[in-house]
Scaffold this active site. Structure first.
Site, mmCIF file in Angstrom:
data_model
loop_
_atom_site.group_PDB
_atom_site.id
_atom_site.type_symbol
_atom_site.label_atom_id
_atom_site.label_comp_id
_atom_site.label_asym_id
_atom_site.label_seq_id
_atom_site.Cartn_x
_atom_site.Cartn_y
_atom_site.Cartn_z
ATOM 1 N N LYS A 131 0.834 -1.204 0.000
ATOM 2 C CA LYS A 131 0.000 0.000 0.000
ATOM 3 C C LYS A 131 0.872 1.258 0.000
ATOM 4 O O LYS A 131 0.638 2.182 -0.775
ATOM 5 C CB LYS A 131 -0.939 0.002 1.223
ATOM 6 C CG LYS A 131 -1.843 -1.229 1.319
ATOM 7 C CD LYS A 131 -2.756 -1.181 2.527
ATOM 8 C CE LYS A 131 -2.039 -1.217 3.863
ATOM 9 N NZ LYS A 131 -1.348 -2.481 4.193
ATOM 10 N N ARG B 185 -9.982 0.527 8.601
ATOM 11 C CA ARG B 185 -9.427 -0.767 8.988
ATOM 12 C C ARG B 185 -10.436 -1.615 9.739
ATOM 13 O O ARG B 185 -10.120 -2.725 10.164
ATOM 14 C CB ARG B 185 -8.240 -0.508 9.919
ATOM 15 C CG ARG B 185 -6.929 -1.017 9.385
ATOM 16 C CD ARG B 185 -5.887 -0.631 10.396
ATOM 17 N NE ARG B 185 -4.666 -1.292 10.166
ATOM 18 C CZ ARG B 185 -3.654 -0.784 9.473
ATOM 19 N NH1 ARG B 185 -3.758 0.387 8.914
ATOM 20 N NH2 ARG B 185 -2.540 -1.462 9.361
ATOM 21 N N ARG C 153 12.058 -4.935 5.193
ATOM 22 C CA ARG C 153 11.688 -3.551 4.833
ATOM 23 C C ARG C 153 12.555 -2.509 5.545
ATOM 24 O O ARG C 153 12.852 -2.623 6.716
ATOM 25 C CB ARG C 153 10.219 -3.299 5.206
ATOM 26 C CG ARG C 153 9.848 -1.827 5.086
ATOM 27 C CD ARG C 153 8.393 -1.580 5.109
ATOM 28 N NE ARG C 153 7.749 -2.024 6.333
ATOM 29 C CZ ARG C 153 6.435 -2.000 6.509
ATOM 30 N NH1 ARG C 153 5.655 -1.576 5.537
ATOM 31 N NH2 ARG C 153 5.906 -2.402 7.636
ATOM 32 N N ARG D 89 11.066 -0.591 11.036
ATOM 33 C CA ARG D 89 9.942 -0.272 11.910
ATOM 34 C C ARG D 89 9.892 -1.208 13.106
ATOM 35 O O ARG D 89 10.195 -2.389 12.975
ATOM 36 C CB ARG D 89 8.623 -0.370 11.112
ATOM 37 C CG ARG D 89 8.212 0.962 10.546
ATOM 38 C CD ARG D 89 7.073 0.891 9.597
ATOM 39 N NE ARG D 89 5.914 0.103 10.030
ATOM 40 C CZ ARG D 89 4.801 -0.008 9.303
ATOM 41 N NH1 ARG D 89 4.703 0.629 8.154
ATOM 42 N NH2 ARG D 89 3.799 -0.741 9.729
ATOM 43 N N ARG E 230 -0.249 -8.667 13.674
ATOM 44 C CA ARG E 230 -0.853 -7.719 12.717
ATOM 45 C C ARG E 230 -1.658 -8.489 11.673
ATOM 46 O O ARG E 230 -2.722 -8.053 11.247
ATOM 47 C CB ARG E 230 0.239 -6.880 12.038
ATOM 48 C CG ARG E 230 0.804 -5.803 12.962
ATOM 49 C CD ARG E 230 2.132 -5.289 12.483
ATOM 50 N NE ARG E 230 2.094 -4.650 11.187
ATOM 51 C CZ ARG E 230 3.162 -4.474 10.409
ATOM 52 N NH1 ARG E 230 4.347 -4.902 10.817
ATOM 53 N NH2 ARG E 230 3.047 -3.879 9.255
HETATM 54 P P1 AP5 Z 1 4.812 -1.529 1.902
HETATM 55 O O1 AP5 Z 1 4.453 -0.784 0.662
HETATM 56 O O2 AP5 Z 1 5.522 -0.787 2.981
HETATM 57 O O3 AP5 Z 1 3.534 -2.299 2.471
HETATM 58 P P2 AP5 Z 1 2.239 -1.753 3.205
HETATM 59 O O4 AP5 Z 1 1.070 -2.411 2.575
HETATM 60 O O5 AP5 Z 1 2.233 -0.266 3.267
HETATM 61 O O6 AP5 Z 1 2.446 -2.409 4.640
HETATM 62 P P3 AP5 Z 1 2.384 -1.769 6.108
HETATM 63 O O7 AP5 Z 1 3.202 -2.662 7.001
HETATM 64 O O8 AP5 Z 1 2.738 -0.319 6.110
HETATM 65 O O9 AP5 Z 1 0.882 -1.943 6.414
HETATM 66 P P4 AP5 Z 1 0.209 -1.923 7.748
HETATM 67 O O10 AP5 Z 1 -1.181 -1.835 7.300
HETATM 68 O O11 AP5 Z 1 0.518 -3.033 8.667
HETATM 69 O O12 AP5 Z 1 0.880 -0.682 8.534
HETATM 70 P P5 AP5 Z 1 0.383 0.789 8.829
HETATM 71 O O13 AP5 Z 1 1.555 1.667 8.839
HETATM 72 O O14 AP5 Z 1 -0.775 1.141 7.990
HETATM 73 O O15 AP5 Z 1 5.702 -2.802 1.446
HETATM 74 C C1 AP5 Z 1 6.261 -3.677 2.417
HETATM 75 C C2 AP5 Z 1 7.661 -4.135 1.966
HETATM 76 O O16 AP5 Z 1 7.541 -4.925 0.778
HETATM 77 C C3 AP5 Z 1 8.611 -2.974 1.591
HETATM 78 O O17 AP5 Z 1 9.895 -3.335 1.976
HETATM 79 C C4 AP5 Z 1 8.507 -2.902 0.054
HETATM 80 O O18 AP5 Z 1 9.697 -2.407 -0.545
HETATM 81 C C5 AP5 Z 1 8.258 -4.359 -0.322
HETATM 82 N N1 AP5 Z 1 7.395 -4.522 -1.486
HETATM 83 C C6 AP5 Z 1 6.247 -3.829 -1.750
HETATM 84 N N2 AP5 Z 1 5.686 -4.301 -2.912
HETATM 85 C C7 AP5 Z 1 6.480 -5.302 -3.354
HETATM 86 C C8 AP5 Z 1 6.432 -6.181 -4.475
HETATM 87 N N3 AP5 Z 1 5.455 -6.127 -5.387
HETATM 88 N N4 AP5 Z 1 7.412 -7.114 -4.619
HETATM 89 C C9 AP5 Z 1 8.428 -7.199 -3.696
HETATM 90 N N5 AP5 Z 1 8.532 -6.381 -2.610
HETATM 91 C C10 AP5 Z 1 7.565 -5.454 -2.434
HETATM 92 O O19 AP5 Z 1 -0.171 0.631 10.353
HETATM 93 C C11 AP5 Z 1 0.713 0.411 11.418
HETATM 94 C C12 AP5 Z 1 -0.070 0.368 12.742
HETATM 95 O O20 AP5 Z 1 -0.733 1.638 12.980
HETATM 96 C C13 AP5 Z 1 -1.204 -0.665 12.829
HETATM 97 O O21 AP5 Z 1 -0.730 -1.940 13.164
HETATM 98 C C14 AP5 Z 1 -2.092 -0.034 13.923
HETATM 99 O O22 AP5 Z 1 -1.554 -0.255 15.191
HETATM 100 C C15 AP5 Z 1 -2.003 1.450 13.617
HETATM 101 N N6 AP5 Z 1 -3.062 1.908 12.676
HETATM 102 C C16 AP5 Z 1 -2.860 2.422 11.421
HETATM 103 N N7 AP5 Z 1 -4.024 2.728 10.838
HETATM 104 C C17 AP5 Z 1 -4.990 2.410 11.740
HETATM 105 C C18 AP5 Z 1 -6.416 2.468 11.693
HETATM 106 N N8 AP5 Z 1 -7.059 2.928 10.613
HETATM 107 N N9 AP5 Z 1 -7.092 2.038 12.795
HETATM 108 C C19 AP5 Z 1 -6.464 1.574 13.884
HETATM 109 N N10 AP5 Z 1 -5.113 1.485 13.974
HETATM 110 C C20 AP5 Z 1 -4.383 1.895 12.914
HETATM 111 MG MG MG Z 2 2.383 1.189 4.809
#
Ligand code: AP5
Ligand code: MG
Length: 245
Positions: A43, A118, A157, A190, A201
């Site tokens: 994402k 979410r 990552r 992270r 997660r």
């Molecule tokens: P990346 O693009 O970083 O993946 P992502 O989908 O953004 O994954 P996240 O870990 O950021 O998602 P998340 O939903 O757990 O975390 P968030 O920050 O939203 O790609 C990942 C890796 O893969 C990278 O190294 C990239 O280079 C590689 N990659 C990407 N595409 C690839 C491909 N096609 N091929 C090979 N490699 C690839 O949330 C974190 C925390 O915040 C949550 O756990 C929660 O505690 C809180 N939070 C956030 N939003 C909310 C909400 N709405 N409600 C409640 N709590 C929330």
């Molecule tokens: Mg992300």
């Protein structure tokens, strides 16, 4: 204007950036798009591309929360523990946060919602918030990927904290090891990318977030992308969906 800062950037890079801004302003889509998918689905990686290409605002709730944690505020201290366990922050807190962000002028050209909603209550509240200004979610793009694939991705990552840009030591390495391509600043791992937290997660995603896929499918605005392919192939599909559907 900070002439000294600009003097460090080559003419070619400046012209390229001007062209990018001109093109994406001309092609502003004014859509509101939700990016859905497991942690590690890509994402953040594709939000950065959408932001550069279509000049929409990028609302990553994860990045906003991590910024609050880094500020050292009392609220940030509470968030830190919850995020390091891989649990979700309360719906009400998240909905207030997104409401404030959507009202910012940067979102007038459209918005990419990355990590929000979410839960079903968050999705319902988002619809209500947008309805107040005569808007709605135009598309929900579901980046479909299997669990084993994301475990490998998250373990390798590296993130640039200020911009949220992400790299992978093997799949998407920066030009210089440990350093952001754009700013030259250091990359970090992270806190929630440890194996036990990744597993939690993923459980939280299955239990609380995955029902949102059907929520948008029933509205007829869900678009599914196979997110196990190389980034450039996925990006081609996302561009087509965003531009033509
Ligand atoms: P990346 O693009 O970083 O993946 P992502 O989908 O953004 O994954 P996240 O870990 O950021 O998602 P998340 O939903 O757990 O975390 P968030 O920050 O939203 O790609 C990942 C890796 O893969 C990278 O190294 C990239 O280079 C590689 N990659 C990407 N595409 C690839 C491909 N096609 N091929 C090979 N490699 C690839 O949330 C974190 C925390 O915040 C949550 O756990 C929660 O505690 C809180 N939070 C956030 N939003 C909310 C909400 N709405 N409600 C409640 N709590 C929330
Ligand atoms: Mg992300």
């Amino acid at each position: 204007m900070d002439t000294q800062a600009y003097s460090k950037i080559s003419n070619a890079a400046l012209i390229q950036e001007l062209y990018r801004r001109y093109r994406c302003q001309e092609e502003a889509l004014r859509k509101r798009i939700v990016l859905l998918g497991m942690p590690g689905a890509g994402k953040g990686t594709h939000s950065a591309k959408m932001l550069a290409r279509f000049c929409m605002c990028h609302l990553s709730t994860g990045d906003l929360l991590r910024e609050e944690v880094r500020s050292g505020s009392e609220f940030g201290k509470k968030l830190k523990g919850i995020m390091e366990r891989g649990e979700l922050i309360e719906d009400e807190v998240m909905c207030n946060l997104i409401k404030q962000q959507l009202a910012k002028p940067a979102c007038a050209n459209g918005a990419i919602l990355d990590g929000f909603p979410r839960t079903i209550p968050q999705a319902e509240k988002l619809d209500q918030i947008l309805k107040q200004s005569g808007q709605s979610i135009d598309q929900a793009i579901f980046m479909n990927v299997r669990e084993q694939v994301v475990v490998d991705r998250l373990g390798g990552r590296w993130t640039h904290l200020n911009s949220g840009r992400t790299y992978h030591y093997k799949f998407n390495p920066p030009k210089v090891h440990g350093v952001d391509d754009v700013t030259g600043e250091p990359l970090v791992q992270r806190e929630d990318d440890k194996e036990a937290t990744i597993r939690n997660r993923l459980n939280v995603y299955q239990n609380k977030t995955s029902p949102i896929i059907d929520y948008y499918r029933k509205k007829g605005i869900l678009f599914e992308v196979n997110a196990e392919r190389p980034v450039n192939d996925i990006w081609k599909d996302i561009k087509t969906i965003v531009k033509t559907k």
